[in-house]
Design a protein around this motif. Sequence first.
Motif, PDB file in Angstrom:
ATOM      1  N   ALA A 192      46.927  39.348  42.575  1.00 35.60           N
ATOM      2  CA  ALA A 192      47.006  40.205  41.387  1.00 35.60           C
ATOM      3  C   ALA A 192      47.139  39.380  40.111  1.00 35.60           C
ATOM      4  O   ALA A 192      46.601  39.738  39.064  1.00 35.60           O
ATOM      5  N   ALA A 193      47.855  38.258  40.187  1.00 30.71           N
ATOM      6  CA  ALA A 193      48.063  37.409  39.006  1.00 30.71           C
ATOM      7  C   ALA A 193      46.884  36.506  38.715  1.00 30.71           C
ATOM      8  O   ALA A 193      46.740  36.000  37.596  1.00 30.71           O
ATOM      9  N   ASP A 194      45.995  36.325  39.683  1.00 28.52           N
ATOM     10  CA  ASP A 194      44.817  35.478  39.508  1.00 28.52           C
ATOM     11  C   ASP A 194      43.754  36.273  38.760  1.00 28.52           C
ATOM     12  O   ASP A 194      42.777  36.725  39.337  1.00 28.52           O
ATOM     13  N   SER A 195      43.956  36.416  37.472  1.00 25.71           N
ATOM     14  CA  SER A 195      43.136  37.330  36.671  1.00 25.71           C
ATOM     15  C   SER A 195      41.663  36.963  36.626  1.00 25.71           C
ATOM     16  O   SER A 195      40.812  37.848  36.505  1.00 25.71           O
ATOM     17  N   ASP A 196      41.318  35.691  36.745  1.00 24.63           N
ATOM     18  CA  ASP A 196      39.899  35.329  36.716  1.00 24.63           C
ATOM     19  C   ASP A 196      39.314  35.154  38.115  1.00 24.63           C
ATOM     20  O   ASP A 196      38.140  34.826  38.251  1.00 24.63           O
ATOM     21  N   GLY A 197      40.114  35.346  39.153  1.00 24.85           N
ATOM     22  CA  GLY A 197      39.618  35.309  40.506  1.00 24.85           C
ATOM     23  C   GLY A 197      39.180  33.931  40.993  1.00 24.85           C
ATOM     24  O   GLY A 197      38.411  33.845  41.940  1.00 24.85           O
ATOM     25  N   ASP A 198      39.693  32.882  40.373  1.00 25.91           N
ATOM     26  CA  ASP A 198      39.269  31.533  40.777  1.00 25.91           C
ATOM     27  C   ASP A 198      40.131  30.927  41.877  1.00 25.91           C
ATOM     28  O   ASP A 198      39.948  29.771  42.264  1.00 25.91           O
TER      29      ASP A 198
END
Length: 113
Positions: free
Chosen positions: A103-109
């Motif tokens: 959820a915190a990995d906003s850019d999905g990297d």
Amino acid sequence: MRILTLAAAIGLAVSGAALAQPMTTEDLAALDTDGDGKVSQAEFDVFLDAAFVKLDANGDGIVTVQESSAVMTPEQFAAADANGDNGLSRSEFKIAGQKDFVAADSDGDGSLN
């Protein structure tokens, strides 16, 4: 559950009422063990293991509501307690933390920075 904020509450690498506060740049830097400026899932998993051990005060492999009360609300605890047995196994704790990481990995990297 907001495991991510446990880093600040437990004192990172394993030093709360601090759950409502987001992790700071310094908190993330402390978890960034390879110094690449990002916290990978693997680095975060190491933190989760250490946090679980720190919370499990009696060392029985289960974190109780009482053991977690300084860093988790009863609602957060209940959300993480997948089987409803009033105890968090390492697996339940880790799954909740991994969900927070995603959820915190906003850019999905696959990393936090």
